[in-house]
Write a protein that holds these residues in place. Structure first.
Motif, PDB file in Angstrom:
ATOM      1  N   ALA A 238       0.640  -1.272  -0.076  1.00  0.00           N
ATOM      2  CA  ALA A 238       0.243   0.228  -0.226  1.00  0.00           C
ATOM      3  C   ALA A 238       1.235   1.243   0.407  1.00  0.00           C
ATOM      4  CB  ALA A 238      -0.819  -0.514   1.195  1.00  0.00           C
ATOM      5  N   ILE A 239       1.822   1.407   0.911  1.00  0.00           N
ATOM      6  CA  ILE A 239       2.449   2.623   1.013  1.00  0.00           C
ATOM      7  C   ILE A 239       3.344   2.160  -0.115  1.00  0.00           C
ATOM      8  CG2 ILE A 239       4.754   3.456   1.708  1.00  0.00           C
ATOM      9  CD1 ILE A 239       3.496   2.254   4.967  1.00  0.00           C
TER      10      ILE A 239
ATOM     11  N   ALA B 109       1.074   4.175  -2.925  1.00  0.00           N
ATOM     12  CA  ALA B 109       1.369   5.521  -2.683  1.00  0.00           C
ATOM     13  C   ALA B 109       1.538   6.501  -2.630  1.00  0.00           C
ATOM     14  CB  ALA B 109       0.251   5.340  -0.830  1.00  0.00           C
ATOM     15  N   THR B 110       3.139   6.089  -2.545  1.00  0.00           N
ATOM     16  CA  THR B 110       4.587   6.944  -3.027  1.00  0.00           C
ATOM     17  C   THR B 110       4.612   6.470  -4.544  1.00  0.00           C
ATOM     18  OG1 THR B 110       5.670   5.525  -2.304  1.00  0.00           O
ATOM     19  CG2 THR B 110       5.651   6.644  -0.903  1.00  0.00           C
TER      20      THR B 110
ATOM     21  N   ARG C  25       2.382   9.249  -6.484  1.00  0.00           N
ATOM     22  CA  ARG C  25       2.283  10.890  -6.488  1.00  0.00           C
ATOM     23  C   ARG C  25       3.249  11.047  -6.811  1.00  0.00           C
ATOM     24  NH1 ARG C  25       0.125  13.945  -5.793  1.00  0.00           N
ATOM     25  NH2 ARG C  25       1.816  15.323  -5.383  1.00  0.00           N
TER      26      ARG C  25
ATOM     27  N   VAL D  95      -4.189   8.499  -3.515  1.00  0.00           N
ATOM     28  CA  VAL D  95      -4.704   7.120  -3.229  1.00  0.00           C
ATOM     29  C   VAL D  95      -5.804   7.150  -2.703  1.00  0.00           C
ATOM     30  CG1 VAL D  95      -3.653   4.746  -2.876  1.00  0.00           C
ATOM     31  CG2 VAL D  95      -2.616   5.868  -4.484  1.00  0.00           C
TER      32      VAL D  95
END
Lengths: 338, 338
Positions: free
Chosen positions: A81-82, A85-86, A89, A95
DNA sequence: CTGAAAGCGCTAACAC
DNA sequence: GTGTTAGCGCTTTCAG
């Protein structure tokens, strides 16, 4: 609130010019661009997300559906998930976090409302109920995980079949002829989660090819469950010298139990795990393991999605090749054992 | 794509009527309402998020900032995130996932663009660099965690000071006079993360009150680090009979090491952990522990935020009272020990 | 109880 | 290289 019109006025240009400076969709003279950028800074302008979404029919948001369940190894989900998200970006996307709770309705809601431009689904079942919806929508999507029918879908996953094969090969090479597989919780198999079954396929077919005996047992996490499972395995196949573990919460219990029974790792028995590197390294014996490349999966998924959103990129199944890292938990089978 | 206008036409009413049926902001005759609802179903209408956000200046999105770092116990963060997402949905909000990467800029971006109506920040430092921004914005926010200065802020957290006190009390009641605290990784303290320091405060002040000797040692996760830490503790305070552990990845190593040294739990030494229940239950000895109420924290945070968004609710610090569950890892101090 | 209509702030033709 | 302008789909006064 500062609007684009105000920026335009401040800079002495038209609204469209400001818009184009922002989007870079047409060339702007250096001087105008600088004036506009200065005004933007002076006024502290931030484009309004809603207006932008309405006018452009693009929200610049990617929806990420994560499962509610907690019987899977959570840190991996989190790491994915991280990474999603990054990575998102860096491509200008935010997200949206959706839990599995709403099920297929979430897909409808998000695609219908234009809330998100695309979506990533984690924890895909072999015959996931959300798949039909995805196939009929024109909204780009990527699955992390592999359903049984991938027609018309883009998927990213570790090649678990190859992972299973790799584990068996490693142990076979060391002369192990009786291998036990400590699997995920029974529920995971009942749910027909793709990765668990594919790992098993890989384990079984390579075992057959190499003439290795394989015993598979699902196992809930924790000490008590592991103790029971181990007892049964050794009862049924006393000659077992190799273990493949695909269940993070069984790793440490297994090691402790083996130790307790006086079976030394790797002198008497070898253990290969399928788990994140962190688990392998932090275990009481540094584990030979095939890593779960969480970050890579997240990054790949976003990359595929962006490609689709940009009109590039077709449906494709991306299988990440497994890598086995040899650590301290595996070695030659003890001689004199069948 | 189906628009509100099309629904209106289909139902033979005006656009505003459809809008009001949806929002319930003015009374509608039963028949009209039914016609409209029927049309909505017939046409498969979904309101457009962007248009709605633009017209109403509300996105119905809550931003959730989670930390990038992975030295904290991840499952707790995940559980909070999921609780936030599901709770938010029950209030009609979606959740935008922001990683800590952008830092304060993320706050600016989100508030400036109207992307989200409000935000929740996790993993707050004692003097977090995002706090000034939050104080000057009119955008509602809630912190999960407690900074040193809570003026003008709403915070939700476990009462870690009370947690520390509770652990000492429990051990003291059992007659333990020498207690060692296995803490989080040194980096966590260096970063001045609120919860770690507050736990320590609670531990220390109650120890002083009860006349118990307390030794605190930060500890990286894993066996090797734990082995070293334990050796030092026993070297310095050989009479230690009680342990408080606030570091999930040190729990199992500690138990294994104690076992290995022939110290029985809870006969010779008692262990109290501050950790999620799942960890306490799955450990090789069922641990007496103070649970981290992840779900409750997530739910509380959303509740506070919704209250603010609805104009109710003021700034407030919500400290959740700790609960200690007695399991198998704690008992009377061995007699004859100082 | 319902309609008409004026925007919300931005994008993207279409003009020059 | 820049300006004009017509919407995007919805909410919300203002009128009845």
């Amino acid at each position: 609130m500062v609007t684009l019109a105000e920026v335009a006025q401040h800079a002495g240009v038209s609204a469209s010019t400001v818009s184009y400076v922002l989007s870079g969709k047409r060339s702007i003279s250096a001087t105008t661009r600088q004036r506009v950028e200065q005004s933007i800074r002076d006024l502290g302008y931030h484009p309004n997300a809603g207006a932008r979404a309405l006018a452009s029919s693009r929200s610049n948001i990617i929806a990420l559906m994560i499962p509610l369940r907690t019987d899977m190894y959570v840190p991996v989900m989190m790491e994915i998930a991280i990474a999603v998200a990054t990575t998102a970006r860096t491509h200008g996307y935010d997200v949206l976090l959706l839990t599995g709770e709403e099920g297929p309705d979430a897909v409808r809601r998000v695609t219908g409302s234009g809330l998100a431009d695309a979506m990533i689904l984690m924890d895909v079942q072999l015959d996931d109920e959300r798949l039909p919806l995805l196939r009929e929508t024109d909204q780009p999507s990527v699955l992390i995980g592999l359903p049984s029918d991938t027609t018309g879908l883009t998927c990213v996953d570790l090649d678990f079949t190859a992972t299973g094969a790799l584990c068996v090969e490693h142990l076979a090479k060391f002369g192990h002829r009786d291998i036990a597989v400590i699997g995920e919780a029974p529920a995971v198999y009942e749910r027909h989660t793709g990765f668990a079954e594919r790992t098993l396929d890989g384990l079984r077919s390579r075992s057959r090819e190499l003439g290795v005996r394989l015993l598979h047992r699902p196992c809930e996490g924790g000490y008590d469950a592991m103790a029971l499972t181990l007892a049964r395995i050794l009862d049924e196949r006393p000659g077992t010298t190799g273990f493949v573990v695909q269940n993070e919460s069984a790793v440490e219990p297994l090691l402790a139990l083996l130790r307790q029974q006086g079976r030394a790792v790797p002198e008497d028995v070898s253990v290969v795990a399928v788990c994140p590197d962190q688990v392998a390294v932090q275990a009481s014996v540094r584990l030979t393991s095939v890593a779960i490349p969480a970050q890579e999966m997240g990054r790949h998924a976003v990359a595929q999605l962006i490609a689709k959103l940009d009109g590039r990129g077709a449906d494709e199944v991306v299988l990440i090749a497994p890598e086995l890292t040899v650590r301290a938990s595996s070695g030659p089978a003890p001689s004199g054992t069948s």
